[in-house]
Design an enzyme around this catalytic site. Structure first.
Site, short mmCIF file in Angstrom:
data_model
loop_
_atom_site.label_atom_id
_atom_site.label_comp_id
_atom_site.label_asym_id
_atom_site.label_seq_id
_atom_site.Cartn_x
_atom_site.Cartn_y
_atom_site.Cartn_z
N THR A 9 12.52 -48.80 -14.08
CA THR A 9 13.20 -49.67 -13.46
C THR A 9 12.92 -51.40 -12.93
O THR A 9 11.30 -51.31 -12.80
CB THR A 9 13.39 -49.06 -12.04
N ASP A 66 20.86 -44.67 -11.31
CA ASP A 66 21.26 -46.06 -11.20
C ASP A 66 22.11 -45.13 -9.80
O ASP A 66 22.17 -43.90 -9.49
CB ASP A 66 22.48 -45.70 -12.00
N HIS A 168 19.73 -40.74 -0.21
CA HIS A 168 20.53 -40.03 -1.52
C HIS A 168 19.39 -40.02 -2.46
O HIS A 168 19.70 -39.03 -3.76
CB HIS A 168 21.29 -41.01 -1.76
#
Ligand code: IMP
Length: 202
Positions: A9, A66, A168
């Site tokens: 990333t 993502d 999340h």
């Protein structure tokens, strides 16, 4: 079995959060700071599979993810277009568009891991609301305007350890780590269709 994984990333904030989560489970975590091409896709899963393809031949375990910010009053926008929306618009227009309307939003992450030709994916999400103005100095991206359900502070007002307890991202990474540690069956590859449809889905 000790697992050594490389997180691909360009986002330092994401890397730090993933590193904290996986290190606490005994994994060794490396960072490959690269921007992977993201297709215009309808789902986070499609983007994750495209990123796993784009990583190229890699030794060992490789992890990508993502994420998207789905705002109820905007029919889920910016969703899969979150990075583009933030880059081109910033937070202020989003805050203006939800003024006087329902304020619910959901943060979602799909994380994917590859080992050779095998791949696994997992999803995590947190419901919450859009703050009336940006608050807090922690985190990145939409953190200053997202209040997770059950709390009063934005992600930007939480330390990364506090955010990591229920975020999340931590839910997706935890679900993925559990699959790998249990030796779970790999995921089928997502079909690469509908790449050009404009409507943001989950
Ligand atoms: P990406 O495409 O997964 O890199 O993320 C989409 C957009 O959402 C980027 O602008 C990120 O900065 C932002 N984003 C991703 N994860 C988070 C998060 O945990 N908090 C706040 N913003 C995030």
């Amino acid at each position: 079995m000790p697992i050594e994984v490389t997180v691909v990333t360009s986002n330092r904030g994401k890397f730090v959060e993933i590193q904290e989560m996986l290190q606490s489970r005994g994994w060794t975590v490396h960072w490959s700071r690269r921007t992977l091409p993201e297709p215009q896709a309808d789902t986070l899963e499609e983007v994750v599979h495209a990123k796993l393809d784009a990583v190229g031949p890699a030794r060992g375990w490789v992890l990508v993810e993502d994420s998207g910010f789905f705002v109820g009053a905007l029919n889920g926008f910016p969703g899969v277009y979150s990075a583009y929306a933030l880059r081109t618009l910033g937070l202020r227009p989003l805050l203006r568009w939800v003024r006087g309307r329902r304020r619910d939003a959901v943060f979602r992450t799909v994380a994917g891991i590859r080992h050779g030709n095998l791949r696994w994916t997992a999803r995590g999400e947190v419901a919450g609301s859009v703050a009336s103005s940006p608050r807090g100095r922690h985190g990145f991206g939409f953190d200053p305007i997202f209040i997770p359900q059950g709390g009063r502070r934005t992600y930007g007002q939480l330390t990364s350890a506090e955010k990591g307890r229920t975020s999340h991202r931590s839910r997706a990474i935890l679900a993925l780590a559990r699959q790998i540690e249990k030796g779970g069956a790999p995921a089928p590859r997502a079909p690469a269709r509908n790449r050009r449809t404009a409507r943001p889905r989950k």
